[in-house]
Design an enzyme around this catalytic site. Structure first.
Site, PDB file in Angstrom:
ATOM      1  N   GLY A   2       0.864  -1.283  -0.013  1.00 25.26           N
ATOM      2  CA  GLY A   2       0.054  -0.069   0.097  1.00 25.26           C
ATOM      3  C   GLY A   2       0.832   1.196  -0.102  1.00 25.26           C
ATOM      4  O   GLY A   2       1.685   1.317  -0.877  1.00 25.26           O
TER       5      GLY A   2
ATOM      6  N   GLY B  20     -15.161  -3.172   4.574  1.00 23.62           N
ATOM      7  CA  GLY B  20     -14.443  -3.125   3.443  1.00 23.62           C
ATOM      8  C   GLY B  20     -13.355  -3.634   3.274  1.00 23.62           C
ATOM      9  O   GLY B  20     -12.281  -3.579   2.019  1.00 23.62           O
TER      10      GLY B  20
ATOM     11  N   ASP C   7      -2.824 -13.846  -1.045  1.00 23.51           N
ATOM     12  CA  ASP C   7      -2.702 -12.466  -1.304  1.00 23.51           C
ATOM     13  C   ASP C   7      -1.233 -12.098  -0.901  1.00 23.51           C
ATOM     14  O   ASP C   7      -0.371 -11.257  -1.554  1.00 23.51           O
ATOM     15  CB  ASP C   7      -3.618 -11.419  -0.606  1.00 23.51           C
ATOM     16  CG  ASP C   7      -3.163  -9.866  -0.682  1.00 23.51           C
ATOM     17  OD1 ASP C   7      -3.682  -9.296  -1.865  1.00 23.51           O
ATOM     18  OD2 ASP C   7      -2.808  -9.539   0.136  1.00 23.51           O
TER      19      ASP C   7
ATOM     20  N   LYS D 220       2.641 -11.099  -2.742  1.00 22.18           N
ATOM     21  CA  LYS D 220       3.519  -9.801  -2.201  1.00 22.18           C
ATOM     22  C   LYS D 220       4.866 -10.528  -1.709  1.00 22.18           C
ATOM     23  O   LYS D 220       5.841 -10.015  -1.942  1.00 22.18           O
ATOM     24  CB  LYS D 220       2.719  -9.263  -0.963  1.00 22.18           C
ATOM     25  CG  LYS D 220       1.369  -8.484  -1.574  1.00 22.18           C
ATOM     26  CD  LYS D 220       0.622  -8.104  -0.142  1.00 22.18           C
ATOM     27  CE  LYS D 220      -0.568  -7.383  -0.816  1.00 22.18           C
ATOM     28  NZ  LYS D 220      -1.269  -6.885   0.350  1.00 22.18           N
TER      29      LYS D 220
ATOM     30  N   GLY E 256      -6.240   0.124   0.869  1.00 19.13           N
ATOM     31  CA  GLY E 256      -6.957   1.309   0.900  1.00 19.13           C
ATOM     32  C   GLY E 256      -6.874   2.244  -0.269  1.00 19.13           C
ATOM     33  O   GLY E 256      -5.588   2.367  -0.800  1.00 19.13           O
TER      34      GLY E 256
END
Length: 434
Positions: free
Chosen positions: A134, A187, A201, A205, A308
Site C-alpha cells: 500500500g 471493506g 494475497d 506480495k 485502501g
C-alpha cells in the site's frame, strides 16, 4: 514546464483516489519537478457510472488497448488488477516505449521477470511500489537504498485483512467468524475472502519482495502458504499467556546454501507466534509492517497503511512522479538482471513450534508423548498442562527443528491411544532476535 499525459487503466478505489490526489497535488508536483502531470485518458468498464470525480467526462472510454496505443499518452498507469488483460496491456505499453506504473501484485508475482526484462530492453520504467504494501515505501528502499546491502531475511505483515481479524480476536475476544464478518462490513475483506485468509494475497506480495530483495526470480507458486481460518480464540489466548501475539506473516530469507549465481531462498506465508517484544507484535488492525534484517544495517522496520484507495494511490502517485522525472531526464529505475533461485522446500526449513494436544490425564501419558518427540529429534523447550481427567490438554513449545521431523512427530502423536486430539500447530518466530 514539461507536460506529460497519463493514460489510466481502471478507475475503481485506487484509480479514482489517484485522480483526486493528483488534482490536489498537481501544483506541488510541478513546483518540485518542473513537470505538469495530466490524466488525459481513462479506460473503464462502463462510462455511465458516476465516480464523483471532477474530470471531463470525455476523458473516459471503454477501450483500454486504445488508451495504451494513443500517441497522446506518454505514461500508462495500470490499476485494473488480475493477469489478463493487464499483462497484454502492460506489455504493449512497454513495447511502445511508454513507462508503466502498476499496483498489480497478481501480475507481477506471476509474470514480473518477463515484464522487468521487457522494460529493461525497451529502456523504460516499470514501477510498482503500490503492489506490495500500500502506502509504505518498501520497493524503492529495497531497490535503491539497500542495493548494496546483503539482506538476509524479510519478515512482514503484508495483509491488512488478516491482521485486522487477528487483532479483533486478540483484543476483543471476537470469534474468527465475527471478526471476518466485521472486516467484510468495513471493506477490508471481499465477499469471498479466500485470497486474504488463506494467504494467497500475502504470498503474491512475498514473491515480489523476494524478487526485489534477492535479485532472483520468485513467483507466486514458489511460496508456501497457510491461512488463518483454523485459528481459534483458545490458540490466541494461550499464545498471549505464553508471551506471544499471533500474526499472519510473510517470510523471505536467504538460507545460506546457494551461490550468487543461484541463491537458495525460502519464501513462505503462515500464522506465527511472535514474542511481544518484537516490533511486529504491536502492529494492529489493518496496518502493515515489514521488518528487514541485513548484515550491515542490522534491523529496519517499515510501517503504515497497507491498503485502501487513498494510501495506495499515494504510492502510485510517487511512482508516477518518479517515472515522469526519469522520462524527461533520460534515467530509469531498474530491477537489474534477475538470476534463477533455488527454492528450499518447507520440509527442510527449521522453526520452533507451538503444539496443543488433548490427552487422557493418566500415568505414563506425558512420558509416551515425550518419547515420540525424542525419537524424531524434536527437542521440547517448554510444556504446560491445563485441566484434569478427560479434559486435560498439553501445550508444548519446541526448540528449532526441521519441518520434516516435526511432521513425522505429529503423525505418530495422532496414532497414540492417549492422544484424543491434535490441536493447532503454530510456528514460533522472532525469539532469536530478542
Amino acid at each position: 514546464m514539461n507536460r506529460l499525459r497519463i493514460g489510466l487503466l481502471g478507475c475503481g478505489n485506487v484509480g479514482a483516489a489517484l485522480v483526486t490526489l493528483l488534482g490536489e497535488q498537481r501544483a506541488e508536483v510541478a513546483a518540485r519537478t518542473g513537470i505538469e502531470l495530466d490524466i488525459t485518458r481513462i479506460a473503464v468498464r462502463s462510462t455511465a457510472k458516476d465516480r464523483g470525480l471532477r474530470i471531463d467526462p470525455s476523458v473516459f472510454c471503454t477501450d483500454a488497448a486504445a488508451v495504451v496505443s494513443d500517441a497522446d499518452v506518454d505514461l500508462v498507469v495500470e490499476v485494473v488488477g488480475g493477469i489478463e488483460p493487464a499483462r497484454t496491456l502492460v506489455s504493449s505499453a512497454i513495447a511502445a516505449g511508454k513507462p508503466v506504473v502498476t499496483a498489480n501484485k497478481e501480475l507481477l508475482a506471476n509474470y514480473g521477470a518477463e515484464l522487468f526484462a521487457a522494460a529493461d530492453d525497451a529502456g523504460v520504467d516499470l514501477l510498482f511500489e503500490a503492489a506490495v504494501a500500500g502506502a509504505i515505501p518498501l520497493i524503492r528502499p529495497l531497490r535503491e537504498s539497500l542495493a548494496a546491502e546483503p539482506v538476509e531475511r524479510i519478515m512482514g505483515i503484508v495483509n491488512g485483512t488478516t491482521n485486522y481479524i487477528l487483532t479483533q480476536m486478540a483484543e476483543r475476544g471476537a470469534s474468527y467468524a465475527e471478526a471476518l464478518s466485521e472486516a467484510q462490513s468495513l471493506g477490508y475483506a471481499e465477499r469471498d475472502p479466500t485470497a486474504d485468509v488463506e494467504g494467497f494475497d500475502a504470498g503474491a506480495k512475498a514473491a515480489i519482495i523476494a524478487t526485489v530483495a534477492f535479485g532472483a526470480v520468485v513467483v507466486a507458486g514458489d511460496v508456501y502458504h497457510e491461512g488463518i481460518s483454523r485459528l481459534t480464540l483458545h490458540d490466541i489466548e494461550m499464545a498471549r499467556r505464553l508471551g506471544y501475539a499471533v500474526k499472519a506473516v510473510a517470510v523471505a530469507e536467504r538460507t545460506g546454501n546457494g551461490e550468487a549465481e543461484q541463491p537458495e531462498l525460502a519464501v513462505r506465508v503462515h500464522p506465527a507466534m511472535v514474542p511481544f517484544q518484537h516490533p511486529l507484535a504491536s502492529v494492529r488492525d489493518s496496518f502493515n509492517a515489514v521488518f528487514i534484517q541485513g548484515d550491515a544495517v542490522g534491523e529496519l522496520m517499515f510501517y503504515g497503511r497497507g491498503a485502501g484507495g487513498r494510501p495506495t494511490a499515494s504510492a502510485v502517485l510517487g511512482d508516477l512522479v518518479d517515472a515522469a522525472v526519469n522520462l524527461t531526464s533520460g534515467g530509469r529505475g531498474r530491477i537489474g538482471h534477475l538470476v534463477r533461485a533455488r527454492i528450499r522446500s518447507i520440509d527442510d526449513l527449521r522453526s520452533a513450534y507451538y503444539i496443543g494436544l488433548e490427552v487422557a490425564d493418566r500415568p505414563g501419558v506425558l512420558a509416551s508423548v515425550a518419547d515420540v518427540f525424542g525419537r524424531h529429534g524434536v527437542s521440547i523447550r517448554s510444556m504446560e498442562q491445563h485441566g484434569l481427567g478427560d479434559d486435560a490438554s498439553l501445550v508444548f513449545i519446541t526448540h528449532e527443528c526441521r519441518e520434516r521431523d516435526l511432521q513425522s512427530t505429529l503423525r505418530e502423536l495422532r496414532d497414540l491411544e492417549s492422544v484424543h486430539e491434535l490441536g493447532t500447530v503454530i510456528r514460533v518466530i522472532g525469539d532469536e532476535h530478542h
